[in-house]
Design an enzyme around this catalytic site. Structure first.
Site, PDB file in Angstrom:
ATOM      1  N   GLU A  41       0.854  -1.184   0.000  1.00 55.29           N
ATOM      2  CA  GLU A  41       0.000   0.000   0.000  1.00 55.29           C
ATOM      3  C   GLU A  41       0.890   1.234   0.000  1.00 55.29           C
ATOM      4  OE1 GLU A  41      -3.641   2.212   2.416  1.00 55.29           O
ATOM      5  OE2 GLU A  41      -2.800   0.363   3.225  1.00 55.29           O
ATOM      6  N   ASP A 116      -1.796  12.066  -4.254  1.00 56.74           N
ATOM      7  CA  ASP A 116      -1.813  13.496  -4.562  1.00 56.74           C
ATOM      8  C   ASP A 116      -2.210  13.681  -6.030  1.00 56.74           C
ATOM      9  OD1 ASP A 116      -1.216  16.214  -5.037  1.00 56.74           O
ATOM     10  OD2 ASP A 116       0.386  16.185  -3.553  1.00 56.74           O
ATOM     11  N   PHE A 191     -10.729  10.965   4.921  1.00 55.76           N
ATOM     12  CA  PHE A 191     -10.429  11.847   3.794  1.00 55.76           C
ATOM     13  C   PHE A 191     -11.497  11.698   2.712  1.00 55.76           C
ATOM     14  CE2 PHE A 191      -8.557  12.491  -0.400  1.00 55.76           C
ATOM     15  CZ  PHE A 191      -7.980  13.747  -0.266  1.00 55.76           C
TER      16      PHE A 191
END
Length: 212
Positions: A41, A116, A191
């Site tokens: 991950e 990102d 998130f």
């Protein structure tokens, strides 16, 4: 960093931490103490989702890599508190880990959740999911291993789909060639919840490493 995170790093890093220095090839069976499948991950934030996935699938080892020190401490703390022996935390550049420190065909899966998006056009080249990255990852993934990406930035999702669909080492697990529904094993992250609250659309992609 909280006191608990700092304490977890100090106590648990020698046992469950991996410094990504490019100096050796890691024996994953030795790192985890068993021969269970290993999923890499890349980027795990504060580690809550990683810990949930590890708890839900104790027969799968998760090598979670990030450079965010508080997140590393938090994930180690969660693993310790919940008795999760199938989590290891890597500190450093995942590219170096893949290129220098993992053997060919050593991974059973790759997860990249909410990387990102580098939204400005001049920064698109910094996005992780690119043909060169996928070619490197393919050398470390066993045939049949699944690459699972998720993002709430729709232009990046479209780019991911385009790049993965065009890559000869991967095939879409979805018959229609599109995005996948969120698998049950991927928790809804904090998130992600924030993005959904703002009206963002979250897309999952599930691509399989094809046989050579």
């Amino acid at each position: 960093m909280t006191a608990g995170q700092a304490d977890a790093l100090q106590r648990l890093w020698p046992k469950w931490g991996l410094d990504i220095d490019g100096q050796r090839v890691v024996d994953l069976a030795e790192l985890f103490g068993n021969d269970n499948p290993v999923v890499l991950e890349i980027g795990f934030g504060m580690g809550e989702a990683t810990a949930q996935m590890a708890a839900g699938d104790p027969g799968t080892n998760i090598l979670a890599v990030d450079v965010h020190t508080p997140g590393q401490g938090n994930l180690l703390n969660l693993a310790d508190q919940n008795g999760l022996s199938n989590v290891r935390v890597g500190n450093g550049d995942a590219i170096i880990l893949l290129r220098e420190m993992l053997a060919p065909d050593s991974l059973d899966g790759l997860r990249v959740y909410f990387p990102d998006p580098w939204p400005k056009k001049r920064h698109h080249k910094r996005r992780l999911i690119q043909p060169e990255f996928l070619s490197l990852a393919a050398t470390r993934l066993k045939p049949g291993a699944v690459v699972h990406c998720a993002t709430d930035w729709e232009p990046y999702a479209e780019q991911m789909l385009e790049v993965l669909a065009a890559h000869p080492d991967f095939e879409n697990t979805q018959e229609d060639g599109g995005f996948a529904p969120r698998p049950r094993f991927r928790p809804l992250t904090r998130f992600e919840g924030q993005g959904l609250d703002k009206g963002h659309v979250v897309n999952d992609l599930l691509f399989r490493r094809v046989q050579r």
